[in-house]
Design an enzyme around this catalytic site. Structure first.
Site, PDB file in Angstrom:
ATOM      1  N   GLU A  77      -5.695   6.647  -8.439  1.00  0.00           N
ATOM      2  CA  GLU A  77      -6.209   7.714  -7.571  1.00  0.00           C
ATOM      3  C   GLU A  77      -5.128   8.075  -6.561  1.00  0.00           C
ATOM      4  OE1 GLU A  77      -9.533   6.099  -5.432  1.00  0.00           O
ATOM      5  OE2 GLU A  77     -10.552   5.439  -7.247  1.00  0.00           O
ATOM      6  N   LYS A 122      -3.608   8.532  -3.009  1.00  0.00           N
ATOM      7  CA  LYS A 122      -3.989   7.956  -1.720  1.00  0.00           C
ATOM      8  C   LYS A 122      -4.032   9.102  -0.726  1.00  0.00           C
ATOM      9  CE  LYS A 122      -3.083   3.930   1.142  1.00  0.00           C
ATOM     10  NZ  LYS A 122      -3.085   4.501   2.484  1.00  0.00           N
ATOM     11  N   ASP A 148      -4.207  11.147   2.609  1.00  0.00           N
ATOM     12  CA  ASP A 148      -3.747  10.862   3.962  1.00  0.00           C
ATOM     13  C   ASP A 148      -4.719  11.468   4.975  1.00  0.00           C
ATOM     14  OD1 ASP A 148      -2.183   9.849   5.911  1.00  0.00           O
ATOM     15  OD2 ASP A 148      -0.524  11.262   5.663  1.00  0.00           O
ATOM     16  N   TYR A 160     -14.418   7.851  -2.840  1.00  0.00           N
ATOM     17  CA  TYR A 160     -13.678   6.978  -3.765  1.00  0.00           C
ATOM     18  C   TYR A 160     -14.141   5.530  -3.758  1.00  0.00           C
ATOM     19  CZ  TYR A 160     -10.958   6.209   0.541  1.00  0.00           C
ATOM     20  OH  TYR A 160     -10.588   5.939   1.825  1.00  0.00           O
ATOM     21  N   LYS A 218       2.991   3.380  -2.148  1.00  0.00           N
ATOM     22  CA  LYS A 218       3.250   4.537  -1.291  1.00  0.00           C
ATOM     23  C   LYS A 218       4.484   5.278  -1.788  1.00  0.00           C
ATOM     24  CE  LYS A 218       0.800   3.481   2.790  1.00  0.00           C
ATOM     25  NZ  LYS A 218       1.440   2.866   3.930  1.00  0.00           N
ATOM     26  N   CYS A 232      16.824 -12.642  29.173  1.00  0.00           N
ATOM     27  CA  CYS A 232      15.736 -11.676  29.137  1.00  0.00           C
ATOM     28  C   CYS A 232      16.029 -10.554  30.126  1.00  0.00           C
ATOM     29  CB  CYS A 232      14.421 -12.362  29.493  1.00  0.00           C
ATOM     30  SG  CYS A 232      13.058 -11.196  29.695  1.00  0.00           S
ATOM     31  N   CYS A 250      13.006 -10.775  33.042  1.00  0.00           N
ATOM     32  CA  CYS A 250      12.869 -11.847  34.031  1.00  0.00           C
ATOM     33  C   CYS A 250      14.147 -12.652  34.220  1.00  0.00           C
ATOM     34  CB  CYS A 250      11.716 -12.779  33.655  1.00  0.00           C
ATOM     35  SG  CYS A 250      12.077 -13.828  32.237  1.00  0.00           S
ATOM     36  N   CYS A 262      12.601 -14.703  24.903  1.00  0.00           N
ATOM     37  CA  CYS A 262      12.699 -15.048  26.314  1.00  0.00           C
ATOM     38  C   CYS A 262      11.966 -16.370  26.512  1.00  0.00           C
ATOM     39  CB  CYS A 262      12.032 -13.940  27.133  1.00  0.00           C
ATOM     40  SG  CYS A 262      11.589 -14.452  28.794  1.00  0.00           S
ATOM     41  N   CYS A 288       7.513 -14.572  32.969  1.00  0.00           N
ATOM     42  CA  CYS A 288       8.139 -13.305  32.591  1.00  0.00           C
ATOM     43  C   CYS A 288       7.094 -12.205  32.687  1.00  0.00           C
ATOM     44  CB  CYS A 288       8.708 -13.374  31.183  1.00  0.00           C
ATOM     45  SG  CYS A 288       9.375 -11.788  30.638  1.00  0.00           S
TER      46      CYS A 288
HETATM   47  S1  IVH Z   1      -9.724   2.235  -1.534  1.00  0.00           S
HETATM   48  C1  IVH Z   1     -11.345  -1.787  -0.665  1.00  0.00           C
HETATM   49  N1  IVH Z   1      -8.867   4.579  -2.373  1.00  0.00           N
HETATM   50  O1  IVH Z   1      -6.186   3.907   2.402  1.00  0.00           O
HETATM   51  C2  IVH Z   1     -10.612  -0.523  -0.958  1.00  0.00           C
HETATM   52  N2  IVH Z   1      -8.411   3.943  -0.118  1.00  0.00           N
HETATM   53  O2  IVH Z   1      -4.896   1.322   2.996  1.00  0.00           O
HETATM   54  C3  IVH Z   1     -10.437   0.306   0.227  1.00  0.00           C
HETATM   55  N3  IVH Z   1      -7.226   5.648   1.174  1.00  0.00           N
HETATM   56  O3  IVH Z   1      -8.515   2.690   4.696  1.00  0.00           O
HETATM   57  C4  IVH Z   1      -9.848   1.597   0.097  1.00  0.00           C
HETATM   58  N4  IVH Z   1      -7.111   7.154  -0.426  1.00  0.00           N
HETATM   59  O4  IVH Z   1      -8.359   5.212   4.392  1.00  0.00           O
HETATM   60  C5  IVH Z   1      -8.936   3.707  -1.338  1.00  0.00           C
HETATM   61  N5  IVH Z   1      -8.211   6.636  -3.220  1.00  0.00           N
HETATM   62  C6  IVH Z   1      -8.279   5.779  -2.201  1.00  0.00           C
HETATM   63  C7  IVH Z   1      -7.731   6.075  -0.941  1.00  0.00           C
HETATM   64  C8  IVH Z   1      -7.802   5.116   0.079  1.00  0.00           C
HETATM   65  C9  IVH Z   1      -6.818   6.875   0.837  1.00  0.00           C
HETATM   66  C10 IVH Z   1      -7.029   5.022   2.494  1.00  0.00           C
HETATM   67  C11 IVH Z   1      -8.268   4.539   3.170  1.00  0.00           C
HETATM   68  C12 IVH Z   1      -8.060   3.069   3.439  1.00  0.00           C
HETATM   69  C13 IVH Z   1      -6.586   2.953   3.326  1.00  0.00           C
HETATM   70  C14 IVH Z   1      -6.223   1.569   2.852  1.00  0.00           C
END
Ligand code: IVH
Length: 703
Positions: free
Chosen positions: A123, A125, A127, A237, A325, A419, A422, A443, A449
């Site tokens: 899937e 990810k 943002d 998701y 990522k 440091c 301090c 330190c 400190c």
């Molecule tokens: S699964 C237990 N699927 O990424 C599984 N997360 O680093 C939990 N996120 O907090 C998340 N797209 O905000 C999952 N297709 C996706 C995602 C996703 C974005 C984000 C989400 C989560 C963070 C985890």
């Protein structure tokens, strides 16, 4: 580094003006735009410099100086929601090999044969911000942010205004259970983001740095009507509390979510094995620029849900998923200066002050240089032209220097051995386990400190610790400076001291405060006089004790009194026993045990605890809801296990609240013996420990 002590009056005035402008700009970015561009520590350094100049040139303390504007009205917050199923984060893989290693871990855990394929669901990810949506009898009843994963903010009203977030689940086959929690990401499309910023510019409103910040700022509006006008969207998701699931794979469940009326991401797909998953990553990366929403990587999930279930979780992330990522965005700029910051544990962290440059849409003027060794390894010098990169939320980093652009007269950077705050010696410790010198210089001033004391206080009140609303980093700085808060207990005696008869310097008379804000602050403090054990342990800021380890300690000792008693033992045998006991906690290693013992051995800490505990109550650890016949019991596994791998057995036992130990002692409750069990079996029978076969153990735990 500008030497503030040597400035002439006119230089001081110019520098004061520069700092004041920078602080105002950062205040605006932080509070109004939800888009901070520097870290808290960096911001604090700006304020410190400003105060240092004003201390020498009091004529610069004008009413509009940022130094006179301490304290912002505490945000009227949202209610809190405790997640019934914690909201976890994801582990990261940085290249294809790490993805293959992930697959290897999954296979080993499940004990799969070489012919068995593991299918993954890939899937994008997204943002944005994750949210939990609770439906009862098909109706949307509550929505919450992720928060710290255990507890989030109640944003139900705001979520009602999110496009493609159904108020009612559509009936379909299979139908939704009576209670069902959907999880996913709230985000803003790039086109909507651009239109929003254009409209904001027109009306002199806030300009957002990127779609994610715009989504965050819009979701956090106290006026839900504004949120509704912002065109937020939602991809489903995952799920939280779910008595039954509409499918046996990730793909099937998401298909059902779509039938129920949720939007699921259209470019997600099933990959029959890891090689296909790696290919999916490449394809999604190719699509990235053409999508109307920001994605920052690809998430891979084991498709079979029975396997997900068995794999379970390790601390804060699932064993069945990983995120890969996309590589970070890069740019080149010049290091104008290197400054040293002192953290909570005394670590001296070098920070590069950069000629400001835009990286991936955000202006960057600082980058972390990590530690002394890193500077030496990369031979980073003031005046160097460097490549920097920004990945997600992390502080920008220096990737490499460009040697051809180095000025002729440049000299290697000399790291301070004292440091800067301090003046105490700053040394590198020898790691006892490896015998190697630590990369970090620290330190040695401890609590004398100022920097360490202040950073500890900031940690103490931070979100995952005492979470005192309105008492942020800036106020801690100001109150420390003025002697109002020097130790954790001072926070809780603040109101009494402030309102004592005869006190002439009341907080309500400070710039930016007044009656109401002051009372809000006291109320926020008073509402935190009771704290769960794990949060409390975390708040103490013991080195190496993050949230995960704090929970482990809480689960093991159950009450703070028990933890403190064990670790404050002065007689040698008791102290040795307590140390050994710490090490039997699965997940706690020597570094953590040493730091914990050292913390309690320090007299100043004991005094701090006495004072603090006179003000607050630490509530005992609440064992996980899955209360079971084996919770709190100690179990040892030995011999060859045949039904499940040892790792899976162990994870399951710990999930049910048992302690898994590697050795038999009088404290052992059960020995689970597989084939060819040897000396442990013998010892167990000598000590009268209950011995179970693998099947008997599984019967006992009910699965
Ligand atoms: S699964 C237990 N699927 O990424 C599984 N997360 O680093 C939990 N996120 O907090 C998340 N797209 O905000 C999952 N297709 C996706 C995602 C996703 C974005 C984000 C989400 C989560 C963070 C985890």
């Amino acid at each position: 580094m500008t030497d503030l002590a040597k400035l002439t009056a006119s230089e001081a005035k110019a520098e004061h003006e520069r700092l004041a402008a920078a602080i105002r700009a950062h205040d605006e970015a932080y509070y109004a735009e939800d888009a901070p561009v520097i870290s808290d520590a960096e911001y604090d350094a700006l304020r410190r410099d400003l105060l240092a100049i004003e201390a020498r040139f009091p004529e610069l303390v004008t009413p509009d100086s940022p130094s006179q504007q301490v304290g912002i009205a505490p945000a009227k917050g949202f209610g809190k929601v405790r997640h019934r199923v914690p909201m976890l984060s994801l582990d990261n893989a940085f290249d294809n090999d790490e993805l293959r290693e992930f697959e290897g871990r999954v296979r080993r855990f499940l004990g799969l044969g070489p012919d068995e394929e593991v299918a993954f669901f890939a899937e994008p990810k997204i943002d944005g911000l994750s949210a939990n949506l609770r439906y009862e009898k098909g109706k949307f009843v509550q929505g919450a942010t992720r928060g710290d994963g255990q507890e989030g903010e109640d944003i139900t009203a705001n979520l009602r205004g999110v496009i493609d977030l159904p108020m009612t689940i559509r009936k379909s086959a299979p139908p939704p259970p009576d209670i069902f929690e959907i999880r996913g990401e709230v985000y803003m499309q790039k086109s909507d983001f651009l239109a929003l910023n254009a409209a904001q510019a027109e009306s002199s409103g806030k300009i957002f740095a990127n779609p994610r910040n715009a989504a965050a700022g819009s979701l956090r509006q106290l006026d839900a009507a504004i949120t509704a006008s912002r065109k937020l969207r939602f991809f489903a998701y995952a799920w939280g509390e779910a008595p039954s699931l509409p499918g046996r794979t990730q793909a099937e469940v998401l298909a059902a979510f779509s039938d129920w009326g949720f939007t699921v991401n259209p470019i997600s797909r099933v990959c029959v094995n890891m090689e296909e998953a790696i290919d999916a990553y490449r394809k999604i990366e190719e699509l990235r620029a053409s999508l109307d929403y920001d994605i920052d990587g690809v998430v891979f999930k084991v498709n079979r849900l029975d396997w997900q279930e068995r794999l379970g979780f390790v601390s804060r992330s699932p064993r069945w998923a990983i995120a890969h990522k996309f590589p970070a965005k890069q740019a080149s700029t010049v290091i104008e200066d290197i400054e040293i910051q002192v953290g909570r544990t005394g670590a001296l962290t070098p920070v590069a002050r950069l000629r400001p440059v835009t990286v991936g849409g955000v202006v960057v003027s600082n980058a972390t240089l990590h530690n002394e060794d890193e500077i030496i390894r990369k031979d980073i010098r003031i005046g160097d032209t460097v490549i920097i990169q920004r990945a997600g939320d992390v502080i920008p980093q220096v990737v490499a220097i460009i040697p051809e652009k180095r000025p002729k007269d440049s000299k290697p950077y000399v790291f301070p051995d004292h440091c800067p705050v301090c003046g105490s010696h700053a040394t590198k410790e020898i790691n006892e386990a490896t015998g190697k010198q630590d990369a970090v210089r620290r330190c040695t001033g401890g609590l004398i400190c100022r920097a360490q004391a202040v950073e500890r206080l900031k940690h103490f009140v931070s979100r995952n610790a005492f979470d005192i609303e309105g008492l942020g980093a800036k106020l801690i700085d100001a109150f420390y400076e003025d002697g109002l808060i020097r130790s954790p207990a001072d926070i809780f005696t603040l109101e009494a001291r402030d309102t004592a008869p005869g006190n002439l310097t009341r907080i309500k008379n400070r710039e930016g405060f007044g009656e109401k804000a002051t009372q809000n602050l006291f109320d926020a403090i008073n509402s935190r006089r009771e704290i769960p054990l794990d949060r409390f342990i975390y708040a103490l800021g013991i080195r190496h004790i993050g949230q995960g380890n704090a929970r482990l300690l809480a689960r093991n000792y159950l009450s703070f009194a028990a933890l403190r008693r064990a670790l404050s033992a002065t007689d040698q045998d008791a102290a040795a026993a307590a140390y050994a006991d710490l090490l039997t906690i699965s997940g706690i290693g020597a570094a953590v045990a040493d730091a914990t013992v050292e913390f309690f051995r320090e007299e100043l800490n004991q005094k701090m605890l006495d004072e603090l505990l006179a003000e607050i109550t630490v509530t005992d650890f609440d064992p996980p809801a899955t209360e079971s016949s084996i919770s709190g019991k100690t179990v040892v596994f030995t011999g060859t296990l045949e039904i499940m791998t040892r790792q899976e057995m162990k994870a399951k036992a710990e999930g049910l609240g048992a302690k898994v130990s590697g050795s038999i002692s009088a404290k052992t409750d059960y020995l689970v013996a597989g084939a060819n069990a040897g000396s442990k079996l013998k010892k167990a029978s000598e000590l009268g420990v209950t011995v179970l076969s693998e099947q008997e153990w599984l019967d006992l735990i009910g699965g």
